[in-house]
Scaffold this motif. Structure first.
Motif, PDB file in Angstrom:
ATOM      1  N   PHE A  32      12.651  -9.256 -82.260  1.00 26.18           N
ATOM      2  CA  PHE A  32      11.184  -9.130 -82.164  1.00 26.18           C
ATOM      3  C   PHE A  32      10.546  -8.633 -83.451  1.00 26.18           C
ATOM      4  O   PHE A  32       9.366  -8.876 -83.707  1.00 26.18           O
ATOM      5  CB  PHE A  32      10.749  -8.294 -80.943  1.00 26.18           C
ATOM      6  N   PHE A  33      11.279  -7.912 -84.289  1.00 25.38           N
ATOM      7  CA  PHE A  33      10.709  -7.506 -85.582  1.00 25.38           C
ATOM      8  C   PHE A  33      10.364  -8.747 -86.409  1.00 25.38           C
ATOM      9  O   PHE A  33       9.315  -8.814 -87.042  1.00 25.38           O
ATOM     10  CB  PHE A  33      11.687  -6.614 -86.353  1.00 25.38           C
ATOM     11  N   LYS A  34      11.260  -9.735 -86.354  1.00 17.29           N
ATOM     12  CA  LYS A  34      11.023 -10.967 -87.128  1.00 17.29           C
ATOM     13  C   LYS A  34      10.035 -11.875 -86.413  1.00 17.29           C
ATOM     14  O   LYS A  34       9.117 -12.423 -87.036  1.00 17.29           O
ATOM     15  CB  LYS A  34      12.346 -11.709 -87.360  1.00 17.29           C
ATOM     16  N   LEU A  36       7.690 -11.240 -84.335  1.00 20.20           N
ATOM     17  CA  LEU A  36       6.301 -10.739 -84.306  1.00 20.20           C
ATOM     18  C   LEU A  36       5.838 -10.281 -85.689  1.00 20.20           C
ATOM     19  O   LEU A  36       4.696  -9.850 -85.850  1.00 20.20           O
ATOM     20  CB  LEU A  36       6.194  -9.568 -83.318  1.00 20.20           C
ATOM     21  N   ARG A  37       6.759 -10.321 -86.651  1.00 20.04           N
ATOM     22  CA  ARG A  37       6.482  -9.885 -88.025  1.00 20.04           C
ATOM     23  C   ARG A  37       5.966  -8.436 -88.025  1.00 20.04           C
ATOM     24  O   ARG A  37       4.902  -8.136 -88.586  1.00 20.04           O
ATOM     25  CB  ARG A  37       5.507 -10.828 -88.718  1.00 20.04           C
ATOM     26  N   LEU A  38       6.742  -7.555 -87.403  1.00 25.24           N
ATOM     27  CA  LEU A  38       6.315  -6.164 -87.241  1.00 25.24           C
ATOM     28  C   LEU A  38       6.693  -5.319 -88.455  1.00 25.24           C
ATOM     29  O   LEU A  38       7.817  -5.389 -88.937  1.00 25.24           O
ATOM     30  CB  LEU A  38       6.992  -5.533 -86.029  1.00 25.24           C
ATOM     31  N   ASP A  39       5.750  -4.488 -88.916  1.00 22.67           N
ATOM     32  CA  ASP A  39       6.122  -3.417 -89.832  1.00 22.67           C
ATOM     33  C   ASP A  39       6.340  -2.160 -88.983  1.00 22.67           C
ATOM     34  O   ASP A  39       6.250  -2.209 -87.751  1.00 22.67           O
ATOM     35  CB  ASP A  39       5.054  -3.205 -90.918  1.00 22.67           C
ATOM     36  N   SER A  40       6.645  -1.034 -89.623  1.00 21.52           N
ATOM     37  CA  SER A  40       7.003   0.159 -88.863  1.00 21.52           C
ATOM     38  C   SER A  40       5.837   0.645 -87.997  1.00 21.52           C
ATOM     39  O   SER A  40       6.034   1.112 -86.875  1.00 21.52           O
ATOM     40  CB  SER A  40       7.470   1.272 -89.796  1.00 21.52           C
ATOM     41  N   GLY A  65      18.153   0.499 -83.189  1.00 23.83           N
ATOM     42  CA  GLY A  65      19.156  -0.567 -83.146  1.00 23.83           C
ATOM     43  C   GLY A  65      18.827  -1.699 -82.185  1.00 23.83           C
ATOM     44  O   GLY A  65      19.514  -2.709 -82.168  1.00 23.83           O
ATOM     45  N   VAL A  66      17.769  -1.513 -81.368  1.00 28.38           N
ATOM     46  CA  VAL A  66      17.372  -2.581 -80.445  1.00 28.38           C
ATOM     47  C   VAL A  66      16.442  -3.530 -81.198  1.00 28.38           C
ATOM     48  O   VAL A  66      15.440  -3.099 -81.770  1.00 28.38           O
ATOM     49  CB  VAL A  66      16.638  -2.011 -79.211  1.00 28.38           C
ATOM     50  N   THR A  67      16.770  -4.796 -81.206  1.00 26.46           N
ATOM     51  CA  THR A  67      15.914  -5.736 -81.929  1.00 26.46           C
ATOM     52  C   THR A  67      15.507  -6.940 -81.080  1.00 26.46           C
ATOM     53  O   THR A  67      14.560  -7.643 -81.433  1.00 26.46           O
ATOM     54  CB  THR A  67      16.625  -6.280 -83.198  1.00 26.46           C
ATOM     55  N   ASP A  68      16.224  -7.206 -79.966  1.00 31.46           N
ATOM     56  CA  ASP A  68      15.878  -8.409 -79.189  1.00 31.46           C
ATOM     57  C   ASP A  68      15.164  -8.027 -77.894  1.00 31.46           C
ATOM     58  O   ASP A  68      15.352  -6.934 -77.351  1.00 31.46           O
ATOM     59  CB  ASP A  68      17.142  -9.225 -78.878  1.00 31.46           C
ATOM     60  N   PHE A  69      14.343  -8.936 -77.411  1.00 28.89           N
ATOM     61  CA  PHE A  69      13.519  -8.688 -76.231  1.00 28.89           C
ATOM     62  C   PHE A  69      14.359  -8.380 -74.990  1.00 28.89           C
ATOM     63  O   PHE A  69      13.975  -7.575 -74.161  1.00 28.89           O
ATOM     64  CB  PHE A  69      12.618  -9.898 -75.957  1.00 28.89           C
TER      65      PHE A  69
END
Lengths: 80, 267
Positions: A32-34, A36-40, A65-69
């Protein structure tokens, strides 16, 4: 009581709406960081919106460490 | 002087209400530049105390109220110094920021922090020196210092203890987790909640109300309801300096400064 699949669907819908990404472009196993193009700061915004939507507190250390929906939905489900 | 435009903050006094805007990119980190302008501000507040009935502190930056102490500056300045020099330098900075926050805490005017976005570490300590905290419902609050091997150093623990129960203090401090505005309101840290983007508007309405009251009564009410824990504040500086002397702190700061993680404040 929501099922984890319902929780996952609500997360995907919320993310698409608030971060203006077409819902069809988001999949449960996406980073989801990628996606949604999330910054901190936006990651914190997502956390707050999820807390408001589900009416629970989500300690940020549980998301390290959680990155996926899908994993996100599992963590939220444990708090519902 | 009834207004000031600086590099890190600006303020103006209008009809008894002084509004201070923080605007140091990227997230109002409190380092030597912002501290120097805060020192000028509290000196002006003393000089104008007969004219100032309410003060609002807020941020003009999208990122939020303040992300806390400028850890990058701290890390840059400590490199190459002996342990004694590092502690002496950090003690001097802490004495200066404590002097500023104590004067803000004791100001006879009603002080209001209008908070949005991140309000972490030293930023939360700045807000805690104010009388009333108004928070945008998307604001988040956090004391992440233990993750770096230190404690909050700008008066955070004594002032947090003054406002909320000790169980909440320990939860925030010992987990380092961030809490949202609703939770902060529920535990008594935040006085008033505002809709998204409305914290400053709510703070202005609150300031207009507070400014109506008799100045002597307002000042005495503050002194009576909000005693300043001077002894604990001094003890906090001593504990911070003890911890800061350890090599683990430099390593923690290095990891933070060099991190490219999406949530860099996490360990």
């Amino acid at each position: 009581m929501r099922t984890v699949e319902q929780t996952l669907e609500e997360i995907l819908n919320l993310a698409a709406e608030h971060f203006r990404v077409p819902r069809g472009q988001l999949s449960p196993d996406d980073d989801f960081f990628k996606a949604l193009r999330l910054d901190s700061l936006q990651a914190l915004e997502l956390l707050t919106r999820l807390e408001q939507h589900f009416g629970v507190e989500l300690p940020d250390y549980e998301f390290q460490g959680v990155t996926d929906f899908r994993t996100l939905a599992d963590r939220i489900q444990a708090r519902l | 002087m009834r207004e000031f435009r600086g590099q890190s903050l600006s303020w103006q006094l209008t009809d008894g209400v002084c509004e201070l805007a923080l605007h140091r990119e990227p997230a109002n980190e409190i380092g030597t530049a912002l501290l120097a302008e805060l020192e000028q501000f509290v000196a002006a507040l003393d000089a104008l105390q007969n004219d100032v009935r309410a003060v609002i502190l807020y941020s003009r930056l999208r990122s939020g109220f303040s992300a806390g102490a400028d850890l990058r500056e701290l890390y840059r300045r400590m490199r190459g110094l002996t342990a004694e020099q590092r502690v002496a330098g950090v003690r001097q900075f802490l004495e200066r920021i404590h002097a500023v926050l104590n004067r803000l805490d004791a100001a006879p005017a009603t002080t209001i922090a209008a908070v949005h976005g991140v309000c972490f570490g030293g930023g939360l300590e700045l807000a805690l020196a104010c009388d009333v905290m108004v928070a945008d419902k998307m604001a988040r609050f956090c004391f992440p210092e233990l993750r770096l091997g230190i404690l909050p150093g700008f008066g955070g623990i004594p002032r947090l203890k003054r406002d909320v129960g000790n169980a909440v203090v320990r939860d925030l401090l010992l987990t380092g987790r961030s809490i949202n505005a609703q939770r902060a309101h529920a535990v008594g840290l935040v006085a008033q909640l505002a809709a998204e983007g409305q914290a400053l508007a709510v703070a202005r309405a609150t300031a207009q109300q507070a400014a109506k009251f008799d100045s002597a009564a307002r000042s005495r009410a503050k002194q009576f309801s909000k005693p300043i824990p001077y002894e604990e504040l001094q003890r906090e500086i001593a504990i911070f300096c003890e911890l800061f002397a350890r090599p683990a702190v430099e390593e923690g700061l290095r990891k933070f400064v060099e991190s490219s993680a999406p949530l860099p404040y996490l360990p």
